[in-house]
Scaffold this motif. Sequence first.
Motif, PDB file in Angstrom:
ATOM      1  N   THR A 298       0.820  -1.214   0.000  1.00  0.00           N
ATOM      2  CA  THR A 298       0.000   0.000   0.000  1.00  0.00           C
ATOM      3  C   THR A 298       0.853   1.263   0.000  1.00  0.00           C
ATOM      4  OG1 THR A 298      -0.143  -0.035   2.423  1.00  0.00           O
ATOM      5  CG2 THR A 298      -1.857  -1.207   1.196  1.00  0.00           C
ATOM      6  N   GLU A 330      -6.775  -2.795  -4.744  1.00  0.00           N
ATOM      7  CA  GLU A 330      -7.990  -2.946  -5.559  1.00  0.00           C
ATOM      8  C   GLU A 330      -7.643  -3.204  -7.026  1.00  0.00           C
ATOM      9  OE1 GLU A 330     -10.502   0.387  -4.908  1.00  0.00           O
ATOM     10  OE2 GLU A 330     -10.788  -0.014  -2.765  1.00  0.00           O
ATOM     11  N   ASP A 331      -6.992  -2.258  -7.693  1.00  0.00           N
ATOM     12  CA  ASP A 331      -6.628  -2.431  -9.100  1.00  0.00           C
ATOM     13  C   ASP A 331      -5.266  -3.110  -9.171  1.00  0.00           C
ATOM     14  OD1 ASP A 331      -6.363  -2.360 -11.796  1.00  0.00           O
ATOM     15  OD2 ASP A 331      -6.533  -0.184 -12.015  1.00  0.00           O
ATOM     16  N   GLN A 332      -5.257  -4.434  -9.035  1.00  0.00           N
ATOM     17  CA  GLN A 332      -4.000  -5.153  -8.876  1.00  0.00           C
ATOM     18  C   GLN A 332      -3.143  -5.150 -10.134  1.00  0.00           C
ATOM     19  OE1 GLN A 332      -4.991  -9.047  -7.361  1.00  0.00           O
ATOM     20  NE2 GLN A 332      -5.567  -8.258  -5.341  1.00  0.00           N
TER      21      GLN A 332
END
Length: 476
Positions: A298, A330-332
């Motif tokens: 993160t 989230e948007d890996q």
Amino acid sequence: MSFTVAIVGRPNVGKSTLFNRLVGKKLALVDDTPGVTRDRRPGEAKLVDLRFRVVDTAGLEEAAPETLQGRMRAQTEAAIDEADLSLFVVDAKFGLTPVDQALAEMLRRHGKPVVLVANKSEARDSDAGFYDAFTLGLGDPTPISAEHGQGMIDLRDAIVAALGEERAFPPKEDEAVTNVDVPQAAPDAEGEAEEEEPAYDETKPLRVAIIGRPNAGKSTLINRFLGEDRLLTGPEAGITRDSISVDWEWRGRTIKMFDTAGMRRKARVQEKLEKLSVADGLRAIRFAETVVIVFDATIPFEKQDLQLVDLVLREGRAAVLAFNKWDLIEDQQAVLAELREKTERLLPQARGIRAVPISGQTGRGLDKLMQSIIDTDRVWNRRVSTAKLNRWLEAQQIQHPPPAVSGRRLKLKYMTQVKARPPGFMISCTRPEALPESYVRYLTNGLRNDFDLPGVPIRIHFKASENPFEPKKKRR
């Protein structure tokens, strides 16, 4: 080891000092601050003629299960359950407290043999505390001084009496003598037969250190590998203080994994205890073969993350990146592409380093991480034959000749690999001090690409070739 001993007691009674005395090394951190030890730390102890496994534990305190002290207590109780005997350490100088009484009752409930140890008995005013220890109902206390090594023979006798002679001295198994192959000398001249490159040993034990910034999820990752809550974890940053080693197997191979304390920037490390924790982590890096640098996915690529990777490479260790907390992304796909670009741009000294997205909480990507560790260790141990290196060196000079310095062309004559772990090479040349750094980088990148050495540090040493006419000049 023949049996296991757990050292228990309330905080600041000298448990870690006794642990260091038994193992004969300063493994556990020792400080006047109560509650320094938090995790279970195992070690191999020697006490006169006894050999056993000893486990240092956190100081027991009365606390709610969800608190940090409550989780520390759960770790200590797990150590008591696994041990064959407990050394219950009390402070003879300070005397007994209600916490000591509660701990004595808890040890009786576990039903395991207990040896009562009255530490700090060398102090002048320790007699009262020593005689108070009789009231705990755990037998005669053994007076010792863990710091000065007094009373160790009495402690040995008390352990043997509590376990029995048969349990304390099991029959020794005959040790088989294995034949050791003597390595053959490599050819030292051009034109010799090409030597065989040694095969990688898939069965040898592997030492892996896990490092990273505080609260990156290092202990959670190791617990997920082991499948149990072996290490203390929680939302608080900086829980781990000691470097704890755990042994386990992955696909039949023995892995010794070291959990280390989170390493902050040097300017922020002010307290003595944190300095000791960081020094302990640095020792784990030097002892390990492969080091996993855990990034918080993160907030990746903080300055401290890059400095840790650079530290590992300067120490000559194989490095693997683990982007933890991947389950929170989230948007890996977009983040993964961004991480790959930043890895190549920000870590040019480790071109090709393996980076794996993982989640210590869910267990995602752990098999891929372990495979990357094995593959990197294989590269770190790789050896290249001298004949191949000299053919490669000749081709590199044809493609990009060394520069001329002061009107004189530099000549690279001969190359060989002098060591592995990490790969180290020696090149015989004229005027090595004049070789520009840019050409050294050219050779390093060529070695990395042509001999498949991604992500490991490469050392190249340059040596001036001997001039046979040099002695004659000196005589003149």
